[in-house]
Design a protein around this motif. Structure first.
Motif, PDB file in Angstrom:
ATOM      1  N   ALA A  78       0.830  -1.205   0.000  1.00 58.68           N
ATOM      2  CA  ALA A  78       0.000   0.000   0.000  1.00 58.68           C
ATOM      3  C   ALA A  78       0.862   1.251   0.000  1.00 58.68           C
ATOM      4  O   ALA A  78       2.023   1.239   0.419  1.00 58.68           O
ATOM      5  N   VAL A 106      -0.053   5.449   0.792  1.00 53.99           N
ATOM      6  CA  VAL A 106      -1.033   6.485   1.116  1.00 53.99           C
ATOM      7  C   VAL A 106      -0.311   7.821   1.232  1.00 53.99           C
ATOM      8  O   VAL A 106       0.789   7.905   1.780  1.00 53.99           O
ATOM      9  N   LEU A 116      -4.591   7.014  -2.372  1.00 59.39           N
ATOM     10  CA  LEU A 116      -4.279   5.667  -1.899  1.00 59.39           C
ATOM     11  C   LEU A 116      -4.004   4.761  -3.091  1.00 59.39           C
ATOM     12  O   LEU A 116      -4.751   4.773  -4.073  1.00 59.39           O
TER      13      LEU A 116
END
Length: 422
Positions: A317, A319, A332
């Protein structure tokens, strides 16, 4: 007649009546509604009983689709209590890139009066998705031809890359000039640290010439403290110098193209990954272009907006938050299959920004936040392609995306040197 026979006949008749009732009442609804007829040239596979939405809210269903002459008539059943005004724009839309189709209504002008039940209205006929894809592929082919044949875009891109190469060459020359001194300094620091350790041992154990000479306890303590402070300073210097090799800096270029609006835009940014932790910084310009150029009818992309973000990342991930395309927002990116050999190439992304938007862009008023989402596929280490829905709460435009990203070793070394100047 036997009771079992009577029971069987009664059961068969009951099931037949139930089935016939369901068939007849299948389209029955207890919600009261009125009909509005819409003329289409092509409904592009719109299903019967598809939803009818006004400003994103379902206000009815498609009751029937029929052909009258050379036109397709869609009969919309609009819920009672929902008022449609004359001048309303009706079109066939999709909930996503591969989502279901529905009828989209943009409210008309109240001053023109309300639409009456049974009234006919004209539609806004957007191109079917297959034609949009064909047009997009033609545009991509023209873009590639332009780059290969040194067209206008190709010439501009080549000029930009030449400037970047010149900048990299200048930075590289600086780094190459400094590298021998930095390497020599690292070796000297290691030697000095070893000698300081030996001195500390000699003083502590009163061994060697220095240990024998320093008999005064106060003087010995002062010397030990001075040597300890010097060791701490050397350790910090070594830490700063070591960070030089762990800095990573990437050039990131995004190209978006909207087939329906026939509008292209480009983003260019520098992404800086420091040596410590899982943080990064992004600084660049979104939608590069001349703001004085004449805009096309459906061109709602605001030019030359700052893109400044702070982000956190790991294997699956990414962000970030800050100024996204000129307004506050968050972004995101997710790799749900980061541990799969092939699927790890796919990345799903979403950007949500400009929450307080209330302004007119190219004669169209925008009062909803900017929400965009899409999927990217990493073709190689440096290049990826994707499909995005941009500004979905307002124009909901399908865009093709291409990305070029590469690590600049020279600028990475330059930023590493900059940390030593802090």
């Amino acid at each position: 007649m036997k009771p079992e026979t009577k029971l069987g006949i009664f059961t068969v008749l009951g099931l037949s009546v139930l089935g016939l009732s369901l068939y007849i009442l299948g389209g029955f609804s207890i919600t009261r509604s009125y009909d509005v007829n819409v003329r289409f040239a092509d409904v592009s596979g719109l299903p019967s009983k598809a939803a009818v939405k006004l400003a994103g809210v379902e206000v009815g269903k498609v009751k029937a689709i029929k052909i009258e002459g050379d036109q397709v008539i869609v009969v919309m059943g609009i819920h009672d209590g929902v008022t449609l005004y004359k001048g309303a724009q009706v079109s066939v839309a999709m909930t996503g890139i591969i989502g279901t189709k529905y009828v989209k209504i943009v409210q008309g002008n109240a001053a023109l009066g309300r639409l009456k039940p049974g009234e006919y209205v004209s539609s806004f006929n957007a191109k079917p998705m297959d034609e949009q894809i064909a047009d997009t592929m033609n545009s991509v082919r023209e873009l590639v031809d332009s780059v290969n044949q040194q067209g206008q875009f190709g010439a501009q891109l080549n000029d930009a890359m030449r400037d970047i190469r010149q900048l990299s060459a200048n930075v590289n020359q600086l780094v190459m000039t400094m590298r021998p001194y930095v390497t020599s300094s690292m070796k000297n620091l290691e030697q000095i640290t070893d000698k300081l350790n030996a001195i500390m041992d000699s003083i502590t154990n009163e061994e060697g010439v220095l240990g024998a000479l320093i008999k005064d306890e106060q003087m010995k303590q002062e010397v030990k403290e001075s040597v300890s402070e010097l060791k701490t300073t050397m350790s910090e210097v070594q830490s700063f110098v070591g960070k030089m090799s762990r800095f990573r800096v990437y050039w990131d270029y995004d190209f978006f193209y909207s087939p329906s609006a026939k509008v292209a835009s480009s983003d260019l940014a520098l992404e800086i990954f420091p040596s410590s932790g899982y943080t990064y910084y992004r600084a660049g310009i979104a939608n590069i272009g001349n703001k004085d150029d004449t805009l096309k009818d459906k061109d709602y992309v605001e030019r030359n907006k700052l893109d400044l973000r702070f982000g956190l990342y790991n294997r699956w991930a990414n962000v970030s938050a800050g100024m996204i395309r000129g307004a506050g927002g968050v972004a995101l990116e997710v790799k749900p299959f980061y541990d799969h050999e092939f699927l790890q190439r796919f990345t799903a992304g979403v950007e949500f920004s400009d929450w307080g938007r209330d302004r007119t862009i190219n004669k169209r008023h925008f009062d909803k936040p900017n929400l965009s989402y899409g999927v990217d596929y990493r073709v190689s280490k440096y290049f990826s392609v994707g499909a995005w829905m941009r500004d979905t709460l307002e124009v909901n435009e399908f865009n093709l995306k291409a990305n070029i990203s590469f690590n600049d070793q020279d600028i990475s070394s330059f930023f590493g040197l900059a940390t030593m100047a802090r």
